[in-house]
Design a protein around this motif. Sequence first.
Motif, mmCIF file in Angstrom:
data_model
loop_
_atom_site.group_PDB
_atom_site.id
_atom_site.type_symbol
_atom_site.label_atom_id
_atom_site.label_comp_id
_atom_site.label_asym_id
_atom_site.label_seq_id
_atom_site.Cartn_x
_atom_site.Cartn_y
_atom_site.Cartn_z
ATOM 1 N N LEU A 126 0.835 -1.208 0.000
ATOM 2 C CA LEU A 126 0.000 0.000 0.000
ATOM 3 C C LEU A 126 0.865 1.251 0.000
ATOM 4 N N VAL A 127 1.858 1.294 0.885
ATOM 5 C CA VAL A 127 2.722 2.470 0.992
ATOM 6 C C VAL A 127 3.703 2.542 -0.169
ATOM 7 N N ALA A 128 4.232 1.406 -0.597
ATOM 8 C CA ALA A 128 5.200 1.388 -1.707
ATOM 9 C C ALA A 128 4.606 1.992 -2.966
ATOM 10 N N GLU A 129 3.311 1.788 -3.188
ATOM 11 C CA GLU A 129 2.679 2.295 -4.403
ATOM 12 C C GLU A 129 2.385 3.790 -4.328
ATOM 13 N N LYS A 134 12.737 7.332 -5.700
ATOM 14 C CA LYS A 134 13.852 7.963 -5.000
ATOM 15 C C LYS A 134 13.788 7.736 -3.498
ATOM 16 N N HIS A 135 12.575 7.765 -2.945
ATOM 17 C CA HIS A 135 12.408 7.705 -1.494
ATOM 18 C C HIS A 135 11.833 6.382 -0.992
ATOM 19 N N ARG A 136 11.632 5.407 -1.867
ATOM 20 C CA ARG A 136 10.880 4.220 -1.470
ATOM 21 C C ARG A 136 11.557 3.441 -0.349
ATOM 22 N N GLY A 137 12.874 3.325 -0.396
ATOM 23 C CA GLY A 137 13.587 2.573 0.633
ATOM 24 C C GLY A 137 13.393 3.155 2.019
ATOM 25 N N ARG A 138 13.598 4.461 2.154
ATOM 26 C CA ARG A 138 13.471 5.072 3.479
ATOM 27 C C ARG A 138 12.002 5.156 3.917
ATOM 28 N N THR A 139 11.080 5.270 2.946
ATOM 29 C CA THR A 139 9.659 5.278 3.299
ATOM 30 C C THR A 139 9.240 3.938 3.880
ATOM 31 N N LEU A 140 9.634 2.845 3.233
ATOM 32 C CA LEU A 140 9.303 1.517 3.744
ATOM 33 C C LEU A 140 10.108 1.193 5.001
ATOM 34 N N GLY A 141 11.301 1.807 5.128
ATOM 35 C CA GLY A 141 12.055 1.671 6.372
ATOM 36 C C GLY A 141 11.287 2.287 7.524
ATOM 37 N N TYR A 274 16.064 0.328 11.763
ATOM 38 C CA TYR A 274 15.076 0.376 10.691
ATOM 39 C C TYR A 274 15.192 1.685 9.902
ATOM 40 N N LEU A 275 15.321 2.797 10.626
ATOM 41 C CA LEU A 275 15.403 4.098 9.950
ATOM 42 C C LEU A 275 16.697 4.241 9.164
ATOM 43 N N PHE A 330 15.996 -5.525 7.477
ATOM 44 C CA PHE A 330 14.615 -5.596 7.016
ATOM 45 C C PHE A 330 14.164 -4.337 6.289
ATOM 46 N N SER A 331 14.873 -3.239 6.456
ATOM 47 C CA SER A 331 14.400 -1.959 5.922
ATOM 48 C C SER A 331 14.237 -1.971 4.406
#
Length: 407
Positions: A126-129, A134-141, A274-275, A330-331
């Motif tokens: 849901l969040v990845a989409e 550019k920011h997907r890694g830190r957003t999912l982290g 995680y962050l 896991f991030s």
Amino acid sequence: MFAWLRALGPRGRRAFAGAFGGYALDSYDFFTLPLSMVAIAAYFGLDKGQTGLLTTVTLVVSAIGGALAGVLADRIGRVKALMITVATYALFTVLCGFAPNYETLLVLRALQGLGFGGEWAVGAILVAEYASAKHRGRTLGGVQSAWAAGWALAVIVYTLVFRFVDADTAWRVMFWTGALPALLVVYVRRNVEDAPQAAEVRRTAAGRGSFSTVFTPPLLRTTLFAVLLSTGVQGGYYTLATWVPTFLKTERGLTVVGTGGYLTFLISGAFLGYLAGGHLTDLLGRKKNIALFAVLSAVCILVYTHIPAGANTLILFLGFPLGFCMSAIFSGFGSFLAELYPTAVRGTGQGFTYNTGRAVGAVFPTLVGFLAESWGVGGALVFGAVGYALAVVALLGLPETRGRELA
């Protein structure tokens, strides 16, 4: 520092809040068991193998729950699937508190795994989409960091409950507090929606939610290696998450409050891990981030479990790097798995690979439980390092996906 959060936009931030809350409470409900394990074992007269089986059955059944939730996410939408998974794990966690015997508890804990297995995959997609490449890694982290938040809340509640309530009743109270996620379902229903562009692609795509698609070329290779990767990382992680509390009590002689204090260092390291891992997976790439922290996690396990008896202060401080490393790995998972699959089967692929790996990795805590009878808990925990070695091997068969747009 928070450009990734601003870039999500209002709807994306509401989706992030829903996924973060769901994963935090998922973590909370999971940790009601390992934190209460000593009291449960004493109440029902269980050996270490039987107590380890309670965790293993949860994780094994979570593979079924995760696979089903992934299919649902592709067929009925991410938000609806998220609400179903949260309601499921909340219901069966509460029912665990009413278990009259070990066998009933085992069955209820297995059913809890149905919801537990699906929540992360659905929330991460849901969040990845909503997130940019550019920011997907830190957003999912950021979503992953919710696990540490839920863990911390569980430790706080555990410390209070076991201080003021008799142990024979306290473990039941812990499970009853698992009703909290029901409040989140109300929020998600009122405020969260699927990412519009991805939802449109999903609705019009052929073969959405099809298992056969993820098991045929060109996705077959990806699916097999992603399962191996997930198995290794989660085998190592759940070994530590399940047995560290027991290790601190039985081999270090810590009190309940002392154990909570030690776990504070471990959880603080996990949250920051995680962050930090989320930022590093965007900077280094998905594969390098996972490989780096797989090696560091294995080293931490070996060091952490071989500190001489009596060196409790040293163990206290080593909990921070241990939590940091085993969480930072896991991030990149949420973004990596989402980027490996097209929109039509993203839920199916991510739900199946992550949770099948979780189920196979669940064998590790049970093996530790049986090995602990002869090796001691500390010695048996080293087995978790084997999982991280498997993760490094799995990376050889997967592509780097940093910067990939979701379509």
